[in-house]
Scaffold this motif. Structure first.
Motif, short mmCIF file in Angstrom:
data_model
loop_
_atom_site.label_atom_id
_atom_site.label_comp_id
_atom_site.label_asym_id
_atom_site.label_seq_id
_atom_site.Cartn_x
_atom_site.Cartn_y
_atom_site.Cartn_z
N GLY A 1 6.37 4.14 4.32
CA GLY A 1 6.40 2.69 4.18
C GLY A 1 7.82 2.15 4.13
O GLY A 1 8.76 2.84 3.74
N GLU B 1 2.44 4.35 0.96
CA GLU B 1 2.51 5.18 2.18
C GLU B 1 3.87 5.86 2.21
O GLU B 1 4.91 5.22 1.97
CB GLU B 1 2.32 4.31 3.43
N THR C 1 0.85 -1.19 0.00
CA THR C 1 0.00 0.00 0.00
C THR C 1 0.88 1.24 0.00
O THR C 1 1.81 1.34 0.82
CB THR C 1 -0.91 0.03 1.25
#
Length: 360
Positions: A301, A298, A296
């Motif tokens: 991340g 981000e 995902t």
């Protein structure tokens, strides 16, 4: 035409059971079969899959009577045929090479086995025509092999194998000489015919997609033994060993640390499918399928997207973890738009038991 249609009487027969019991066959110091056990139900199509030298072709040749065993038994419908010569076993075989007679018309190629058995000419012609209709070549009976495409020639070889009404159909990598599109079409055709005729079939291939798409069960072989024999779905989703997991499909090798019955991977705790033999604190490589990985976008991340490959409904995204590990994730294309090269991504894993790579 559907697979539920009745087969012509000339080729319709009940399925036959087959069983290998403790088959052993060595060539010098190489054990091609090392105690192979396998049971095939009547009318079932079983595919043998494995790397070169695993024994899959030897097993098929043993069933055909073309190879003798050092030990073990081959049973057909409960009867021991281990010592029965090939010409008395009533097997139909299709090879990688079409092996058609170039000087015979297609119809005569199909009827060749019947002629050897002394079947009357009129019956031979009728059965050959029925089989050519079954494989979709009813208008090609007068042609010669060189006038057919590779796929059509293999259909003729299949019709010839079925014409003698064999107890078992043996397919030895019959599609490997064909191009990709023809291979896929003929693969589906073979399955349709096998279901329609109801014949017990042993299919040998090195192509995992072929095996998973055509078989009722797939046996993965290694060093002359069966690692696992199961339905395609079970084999893929619940592999019994790390070898099966890595041989069937694509796998990520992700570093982890064993913690009891779990393993910690990129900050996530996952259950070990086979905890035995792994000790607490041990550094291991965890096997994860790309569809079990979720990325995902981000900003903070832990993974860095390095590549993406659009595959229609699915996009394969390649990312790199902080330790340099490459991670493949198969994601729905509609949700992967933000995962462009250079983007940061959070990593999550499906909550399912995982296997550890061998030798790690």
């Amino acid at each position: 035409m559907t697979v539920t249609e009745a087969a012509p009487e000339a080729v319709k027969r009940a399925g036959t059971s087959v069983e290998f019991r403790g088959l052993r066959r060595s060539f010098g110091e190489v054990a091609a079969l090392d105690g192979l056990d396998l049971a095939i139900a009547p009318g079932e199509l079983v595919a043998l899959l494995g790397p070169s030298g695993c024994g899959k072709t030897t097993a098929l040749r043993v069933l055909a009577g073309l190879e003798q065993v050092d030990a073990g038994e081959v049973l057909v419908d409960g009867g021991d045929v281990t010592g029965v010569p090939a010409n008395k076993r009533d097997m139909g075989m299709v090879f990688q090479s079409y092996s058609l007679f170039p000087n015979l018309a297609v119809r005569d190629n199909v009827a060749f086995g019947l002629r050897l058995r002394g079947v009357a000419a009129a019956t031979r012609r009728r059965r050959a025509q029925e089989l050519l209709e079954l494989v979709g070549l009813d208008s090609h009976g007068h042609r010669y092999p060189h006038q057919l495409s590779g796929g059509q020639q293999q259909r003729v070889a299949l019709a010839r194998a079925l014409a003698i009404e064999p107890r078992v159909l043996l397919l030895d990598e019959p599609l490997s000489a064909l191009d990709a599109q023809v291979r896929t079409q003929l693969r589906d055709e073979i399955r349709r015919l096998q279901l329609r005729v109801g014949i017990t079939t042993l299919f040998v291939t090195h192509d995992q997609e072929e095996a998973l798409s055509i078989a009722d069960r797939v046996g993965v072989m290694r060093s002359g033994r069966l690692e696992q024999c199961d339905t395609p779905a079970e084999l893929y989703q619940r592999p019994a060993t790390a070898f099966v997991a890595e041989f069937v499909g694509t796998m990520n090798h992700v570093p982890g640390v064993v913690a009891g019955q779990e393993v910690v991977v990129a900050g996530h705790r996952l259950t070990l499918a086979e905890p035995a033999g792994a000790r607490d604190g041990q550094l291991v490589k965890v096997l994860l399928r790309p569809e079990s990985v979720t990325l995902t976008a981000e900003a903070d991340g832990q993974a860095l997207v390095s590549d993406r490959s659009f595959r229609g409904a699915v996009t394969r995204v390649t990312a790199t973890l902080p330790d340099g590990t490459t991670l493949l994730a198969d994601l729905p294309s509609v949700t992967a738009a933000d995962l462009q090269p250079g983007a940061q991504a959070a990593v999550r894993f499906a909550p399912q038991p995982v296997l550890l790579a061998e030798g790690e």
